[in-house]
Design an enzyme around this catalytic site. Structure first.
Site, PDB file in Angstrom:
ATOM      1  CD  GLN A 115      -2.333  -1.227   2.812  1.00 14.21           C
ATOM      2  OE1 GLN A 115      -3.524  -0.527   3.008  1.00 14.21           O
ATOM      3  NE2 GLN A 115      -1.803  -1.710   3.907  1.00 14.21           N
ATOM      4  CB  VAL A 117       3.076   6.024  -2.152  1.00 16.70           C
ATOM      5  CG1 VAL A 117       1.611   5.499  -2.653  1.00 16.70           C
ATOM      6  CG2 VAL A 117       3.290   7.022  -1.025  1.00 16.70           C
ATOM      7  CG  HIS A 133      -2.960   2.640  -1.959  1.00 17.74           C
ATOM      8  ND1 HIS A 133      -2.905   2.313  -0.657  1.00 17.74           N
ATOM      9  CD2 HIS A 133      -3.869   1.879  -2.284  1.00 17.74           C
ATOM     10  CE1 HIS A 133      -3.966   1.735  -0.128  1.00 17.74           C
ATOM     11  NE2 HIS A 133      -4.523   1.516  -1.235  1.00 17.74           N
ATOM     12  CB  CYS A 144      -3.536  15.833 -20.901  1.00 18.59           C
ATOM     13  SG  CYS A 144      -1.918  16.141 -20.295  1.00 18.59           S
ATOM     14  CD  GLU A 228      -1.585   0.138  16.730  1.00 25.54           C
ATOM     15  OE1 GLU A 228      -1.154   0.501  17.663  1.00 25.54           O
ATOM     16  OE2 GLU A 228      -1.978   0.492  15.595  1.00 25.54           O
ATOM     17  CB  ALA A 244       7.839  -4.924  10.203  1.00 21.64           C
TER      18      ALA A 244
HETATM   19  C1  BV8 Z   1     -11.873   3.034  -3.188  1.00 24.46           C
HETATM   20  C2  BV8 Z   1      -2.605   7.477  -0.712  1.00 24.46           C
HETATM   21  C3  BV8 Z   1     -13.966   3.215  -4.469  1.00 24.46           C
HETATM   22  C4  BV8 Z   1      -1.411   7.861  -0.770  1.00 24.46           C
HETATM   23  C5  BV8 Z   1      -4.188   6.188   0.486  1.00 24.46           C
HETATM   24  C6  BV8 Z   1     -14.960  -0.464   1.991  1.00 24.46           C
HETATM   25  C7  BV8 Z   1     -15.069  -0.506   3.651  1.00 24.46           C
HETATM   26  C8  BV8 Z   1     -14.891   0.855   4.244  1.00 24.46           C
HETATM   27  C9  BV8 Z   1     -14.486   1.771   3.482  1.00 24.46           C
HETATM   28  C10 BV8 Z   1     -14.063   1.837   1.962  1.00 24.46           C
HETATM   29  C11 BV8 Z   1     -14.470   0.374   1.439  1.00 24.46           C
HETATM   30  N1  BV8 Z   1     -14.237   0.441   0.239  1.00 24.46           N
HETATM   31  C12 BV8 Z   1     -13.627   2.137  -0.062  1.00 24.46           C
HETATM   32  C13 BV8 Z   1     -13.967   2.653   0.949  1.00 24.46           C
HETATM   33  C14 BV8 Z   1     -13.333   4.078   1.375  1.00 24.46           C
HETATM   34  C15 BV8 Z   1     -12.021   4.037   1.292  1.00 24.46           C
HETATM   35  C16 BV8 Z   1     -11.575   3.700   2.823  1.00 24.46           C
HETATM   36  O1  BV8 Z   1     -11.133   2.438   3.119  1.00 24.46           O
HETATM   37  N2  BV8 Z   1     -11.662   4.490   3.907  1.00 24.46           N
HETATM   38  C17 BV8 Z   1     -11.416   3.881   5.161  1.00 24.46           C
HETATM   39  C18 BV8 Z   1     -10.486   4.978   5.974  1.00 24.46           C
HETATM   40  C19 BV8 Z   1     -12.477   3.567   6.089  1.00 24.46           C
HETATM   41  N3  BV8 Z   1     -11.131   3.594   0.304  1.00 24.46           N
HETATM   42  C20 BV8 Z   1     -11.048   4.187  -0.878  1.00 24.46           C
HETATM   43  O2  BV8 Z   1     -11.339   5.250  -1.144  1.00 24.46           O
HETATM   44  C21 BV8 Z   1     -10.110   3.551  -1.945  1.00 24.46           C
HETATM   45  N4  BV8 Z   1     -10.990   3.799  -3.075  1.00 24.46           N
HETATM   46  O3  BV8 Z   1     -12.273   1.960  -2.750  1.00 24.46           O
HETATM   47  O4  BV8 Z   1     -12.599   3.575  -4.163  1.00 24.46           O
HETATM   48  C22 BV8 Z   1     -14.383   3.621  -5.612  1.00 24.46           C
HETATM   49  C23 BV8 Z   1     -15.068   2.724  -6.254  1.00 24.46           C
HETATM   50  C24 BV8 Z   1     -15.786   3.276  -7.755  1.00 24.46           C
HETATM   51  C25 BV8 Z   1     -15.404   4.565  -7.890  1.00 24.46           C
HETATM   52  C26 BV8 Z   1     -14.545   5.315  -7.208  1.00 24.46           C
HETATM   53  C27 BV8 Z   1     -14.202   4.947  -6.085  1.00 24.46           C
HETATM   54  C28 BV8 Z   1      -8.716   4.360  -1.915  1.00 24.46           C
HETATM   55  C29 BV8 Z   1      -8.079   3.798  -0.974  1.00 24.46           C
HETATM   56  C30 BV8 Z   1      -6.636   4.491  -0.924  1.00 24.46           C
HETATM   57  C31 BV8 Z   1      -6.378   5.795  -0.410  1.00 24.46           C
HETATM   58  N5  BV8 Z   1      -5.162   6.443  -0.294  1.00 24.46           N
HETATM   59  N6  BV8 Z   1      -2.996   6.645   0.226  1.00 24.46           N
HETATM   60  C32 BV8 Z   1      -0.511   8.247   0.300  1.00 24.46           C
HETATM   61  O5  BV8 Z   1      -1.053   9.429   0.638  1.00 24.46           O
HETATM   62  O6  BV8 Z   1      -0.092   7.429   0.783  1.00 24.46           O
HETATM   63  S1  BV8 Z   1      -4.315   5.146   1.917  1.00 24.46           S
HETATM   64  C33 BV8 Z   1      -3.429   5.231   2.793  1.00 24.46           C
HETATM   65  O7  BV8 Z   1      -3.677   4.160   4.059  1.00 24.46           O
HETATM   66  C34 BV8 Z   1      -1.991   4.749   2.500  1.00 24.46           C
HETATM   67  O8  BV8 Z   1      -1.731   4.414   1.352  1.00 24.46           O
HETATM   68  C35 BV8 Z   1      -1.678   3.669   3.644  1.00 24.46           C
HETATM   69  O9  BV8 Z   1      -1.124   2.647   2.884  1.00 24.46           O
HETATM   70  C36 BV8 Z   1      -3.060   3.150   3.802  1.00 24.46           C
HETATM   71  C37 BV8 Z   1      -3.256   2.348   4.848  1.00 24.46           C
HETATM   72  O10 BV8 Z   1      -2.504   2.719   6.209  1.00 24.46           O
HETATM   73  P1  BV8 Z   1      -1.104   1.797   6.652  1.00 24.46           P
HETATM   74  O11 BV8 Z   1      -0.429   1.685   5.440  1.00 24.46           O
HETATM   75  O12 BV8 Z   1      -2.061   0.592   7.261  1.00 24.46           O
HETATM   76  O13 BV8 Z   1      -0.650   2.799   7.854  1.00 24.46           O
HETATM   77  P2  BV8 Z   1      -1.324   3.159   9.270  1.00 24.46           P
HETATM   78  O14 BV8 Z   1      -0.579   4.038   9.798  1.00 24.46           O
HETATM   79  O15 BV8 Z   1      -2.830   3.060   9.233  1.00 24.46           O
HETATM   80  O16 BV8 Z   1      -0.941   1.540  10.070  1.00 24.46           O
HETATM   81  C38 BV8 Z   1       0.590   1.357  10.444  1.00 24.46           C
HETATM   82  C39 BV8 Z   1       0.411   0.263  11.116  1.00 24.46           C
HETATM   83  O17 BV8 Z   1       1.775  -0.284  11.461  1.00 24.46           O
HETATM   84  C40 BV8 Z   1      -0.182   0.435  12.464  1.00 24.46           C
HETATM   85  O18 BV8 Z   1      -0.917  -0.833  12.688  1.00 24.46           O
HETATM   86  C41 BV8 Z   1       0.979   0.356  13.447  1.00 24.46           C
HETATM   87  O19 BV8 Z   1       1.004  -0.334  14.827  1.00 24.46           O
HETATM   88  C42 BV8 Z   1       2.031  -0.569  12.607  1.00 24.46           C
HETATM   89  N7  BV8 Z   1       3.622  -0.228  12.994  1.00 24.46           N
HETATM   90  C43 BV8 Z   1       3.986   0.942  12.939  1.00 24.46           C
HETATM   91  N8  BV8 Z   1       5.512   0.736  13.367  1.00 24.46           N
HETATM   92  C44 BV8 Z   1       5.613  -0.635  13.055  1.00 24.46           C
HETATM   93  C45 BV8 Z   1       4.573  -1.326  12.958  1.00 24.46           C
HETATM   94  N9  BV8 Z   1       4.382  -2.798  12.471  1.00 24.46           N
HETATM   95  C46 BV8 Z   1       5.697  -3.118  12.546  1.00 24.46           C
HETATM   96  N10 BV8 Z   1       6.650  -2.755  13.000  1.00 24.46           N
HETATM   97  C47 BV8 Z   1       6.804  -1.257  13.115  1.00 24.46           C
HETATM   98  N11 BV8 Z   1       8.005  -0.901  13.261  1.00 24.46           N
HETATM   99 ZN    ZN Z   2      -2.105  17.739 -18.814  1.00 25.43          ZN
END
Ligand code: BV8
Ligand code: ZN
Length: 258
Positions: A115, A117, A133, A144, A228, A244
């Site tokens: 996921q 980028v 993503h 364009c 977590e 990780a």
């Molecule tokens: C779409 C952009 C539909 C790039 C990102 C179904 C159910 C519910 C909601 C939805 C669904 N379907 C669609 C949705 C809506 C939405 C969504 O999911 N909303 C959520 C918030 C409820 N999804 C969308 O909009 C998606 N599009 O479905 O389109 C559609 C259909 C037809 C026509 C039009 C549209 C698009 C989703 C993509 C959004 N873009 N990023 C950028 O800016 O980076 S998402 C963003 O969150 C990032 O890409 C990231 O990868 C992603 C997930 O986050 P995580 O990677 O998990 O990061 P996070 O901080 O949350 O967690 C980190 C974890 O690591 C923690 O648990 C932590 O404890 C752990 N950690 C930390 N350190 C360590 C560790 N673990 C181990 N070791 C360590 N050292």
């Molecule tokens: Zn253009």
């Protein structure tokens, strides 16, 4: 001889034993899928989204990570990504990224899906990578289709050299569909895997977060590696809580090196 420098002192005996057992399981598998999230890059100094000092603490998704936000204020959205690009200039892959690149050498049918980028998997040598993503280093024009790989960080939102509209980062925003080929390939690989690893993700963003459930339903053993608990923890066959980079390094270390 440890292939990776593993800090076993940071692990309980129970965790070490579980890792040993899972390493043996992985070595016997021929089809493995792995999904990563921001947590795998945390130990490279890259901000995650939902941790205590995560990106969504300082910014609202609706203001910086949706197409509507970009239409309304392209400079504010561009500045959010320019600051992340700037921070990435100092980031390097950590042992977790390298361990996953090594897994591909140990298991040819190992598929890495991310996921993220940030480009750190690619820098660690994972090239057959499924990016769900997009790529923060791509500049592209919605109007364009013009695009390029950014060579430097610029603070002012650029205009498209082909049509003069505003240029955006080549990532998937909330409300945008994922690249169909990437998503279809990810689903196919997860649903045919014997084992699916899910590493460093809160498993809250869909459809990426659904891959593990679909894999499990298709018969894969589900192994989560995260700092977590997440919504996945209760359905995972194994949930290894910890760093990780350390756990992945230990998994590769316990993998019989044929
Ligand atoms: C779409 C952009 C539909 C790039 C990102 C179904 C159910 C519910 C909601 C939805 C669904 N379907 C669609 C949705 C809506 C939405 C969504 O999911 N909303 C959520 C918030 C409820 N999804 C969308 O909009 C998606 N599009 O479905 O389109 C559609 C259909 C037809 C026509 C039009 C549209 C698009 C989703 C993509 C959004 N873009 N990023 C950028 O800016 O980076 S998402 C963003 O969150 C990032 O890409 C990231 O990868 C992603 C997930 O986050 P995580 O990677 O998990 O990061 P996070 O901080 O949350 O967690 C980190 C974890 O690591 C923690 O648990 C932590 O404890 C752990 N950690 C930390 N350190 C360590 C560790 N673990 C181990 N070791 C360590 N050292
Ligand atoms: Zn253009």
């Amino acid at each position: 001889m440890s292939a990776f420098v593993v800090e076993y002192a940071r692990m309980s005996d129970n965790l070490i034993q579980r890792i040993e057992r899972i390493g043996q399981q992985l070595a016997k598998a021929t089809r493995i899928a792995c999904l990563t999230g921001a947590g795998i890059s945390a130990e490279s100094g890259v901000a995650t989204f939902r941790d205590a000092n995560g990106l969504w603490n300082g910014f609202r998704i609706e203001e910086v990570a949706t197409p509507e936000a970009f239409t309304q204020d392209p400079q504010r959205v561009w500045s959010f990504y320019a600051a992340r690009r700037q921070a990435l200039l100092a980031a390097r892959p950590n042992p977790g990224h390298h361990a996953l690149a090594r897994m591909k050498q140990l298991c040819p049918e190992f598929t890495l899906i991310t996921q993220n980028v940030d480009g750190l998997h690619q820098q660690a040598g994972s090239h057959d990578l499924i990016c769900l993503h997009g790529d923060i280093w791509i500049d592209r024009c919605n109007a364009c289709g013009w695009q390029r790989r950014a060579q430097q960080v610029v603070e002012t939102v650029p205009t498209c050299p082909a049509c003069s509209r505003h240029v955006r980062p080549g990532v998937v925003w909330f409300g945008e569909i994922l690249p169909q080929d990437a998503l279809e390939r990810a689903i196919q690989k997860c649903c045919s895997a014997q084992i699916m690893l899910v590493v460093g993700t809160s498993s809250l963003v869909h459809p990426a977060a659904s891959l593990a459930t679909w894999a499990r339903q298709a018969g894969a053993a589900l192994i989560e590696i995260n700092l977590e608990p997440t919504p996945l923890t209760d359905i995972a066959d194994e949930s290894l809580q910890g760093s990780a980079s350390n756990i992945l390094s230990a998994l590769v270390d316990s993998w019989p090196q044929t």
